[in-house]
Design an enzyme around this catalytic site. Sequence first.
Site, short mmCIF file in Angstrom:
data_model
loop_
_atom_site.label_atom_id
_atom_site.label_comp_id
_atom_site.label_asym_id
_atom_site.label_seq_id
_atom_site.Cartn_x
_atom_site.Cartn_y
_atom_site.Cartn_z
N CYS A 1 -7.87 -17.98 10.59
CA CYS A 1 -6.92 -17.48 9.36
C CYS A 1 -6.58 -18.76 8.48
O CYS A 1 -6.58 -18.43 7.43
CB CYS A 1 -5.61 -17.10 9.74
N LEU B 1 -7.38 -14.05 16.14
CA LEU B 1 -8.16 -15.00 15.67
C LEU B 1 -7.14 -16.04 14.94
O LEU B 1 -7.30 -15.92 13.57
CB LEU B 1 -9.55 -14.40 15.02
N HIS B 2 -6.44 -16.95 15.54
CA HIS B 2 -5.49 -17.66 15.04
C HIS B 2 -6.26 -18.68 14.00
O HIS B 2 -5.91 -18.54 12.94
CB HIS B 2 -4.74 -18.47 16.02
N ASP B 3 -7.01 -19.66 14.63
CA ASP B 3 -7.43 -20.66 13.54
C ASP B 3 -8.32 -20.37 12.48
O ASP B 3 -8.18 -20.99 11.24
CB ASP B 3 -8.25 -21.80 14.51
N THR C 1 -1.29 -14.29 12.30
CA THR C 1 -2.69 -14.71 13.10
C THR C 1 -2.82 -13.66 14.21
O THR C 1 -3.95 -13.29 14.64
CB THR C 1 -2.93 -16.07 13.48
#
Length: 303
Positions: free
Chosen positions: A242, A238-240, A195
């Site tokens: 992914c 942009l962690h979430d 991420t």
Amino acid sequence: MRRARRVIIDTDPGLDDAVAILFALSCGRFEIVGLTTVAGNIGIETTTRNAGRLLALMGRADVPVVAGASAPLRRGGIEERAIHGDDGLGGVMLPAPQASPLEGAAAWMAKVLTEGAAHSIDVLALGPLTNIARLVLDHPEAAGRIGRLIVMGGAIDEPGNVGPRSEFNLACDPEAADIVLRAGLDTTLIPLDVTRKVRAGRDWLSALRASGGRAAGTCADLIEAYFASSGGRESRPLHDPCVMLFALQPALFAIDTRDVSVELGAGADAGALLTGRQDGVALRVALRVDAAGALRLLADGLR
Ligand code: RIB
Ligand code: CA
């Protein structure tokens, strides 16, 4: 056009959660059965209100919001107000929720999973795993009916973002993470190792805003706020989102299997994923990503 995937999104919105939810709402590839909320980035009242605000923005008050855990199973939470702001959305103005939330995320997930065909609903987990641990503990048969469980969390070879090795979602509720990762579900972990490579830069942000549309414009506002809270970094991870990108196009990610266990001590690395211990459980983890392809899919889905 492939049939939309039925998904429950478990979330603590949160700026990057909000981008992920707007993508899921606008890309036309998910049938969102409901949003279950959990305390994480900010308290449960705020994460629940924000879930309702995102649905109101997209005219989707038909999607239920179900409030879940207000605290981790056994520890105090770790809020991230510095990044997400006191309202959890960096001050970005969104409409008020148009429907009242339901209560009891785990019981609601159990009901929906029991009513639906086995393994027909995926769970996309964007926050601490408290609600899903409650589902496993209190409704194990229903939990076994989950299709894919895709979790944003952990760090394998990458440094943590809470302790030296611990990542926020797992560090918030290590006990919940341990229960969920050992539950024998069809779980894939999307850790910081990938991420942190899917990053919104200024040019990508300008192109997103120029693409027009309510979801794209609001995501641009949310990511601007994400930039503002980070003290002038060049790009933001942009962690979430992914999780949604993996759900739609797994080929963007390279998946390995690692024997992991969750650090359950009281130290700075509580919630860290440890490899090579006797009590490890084999887990599918994404360790590499086609970041450019991921950003293209994200921008396309927001248009
Ligand atoms: O470590 C990143 C995770 O923590 C993301 O889900 C973000 O929303 C925060 O909750
Ligand atoms: Ca989150």
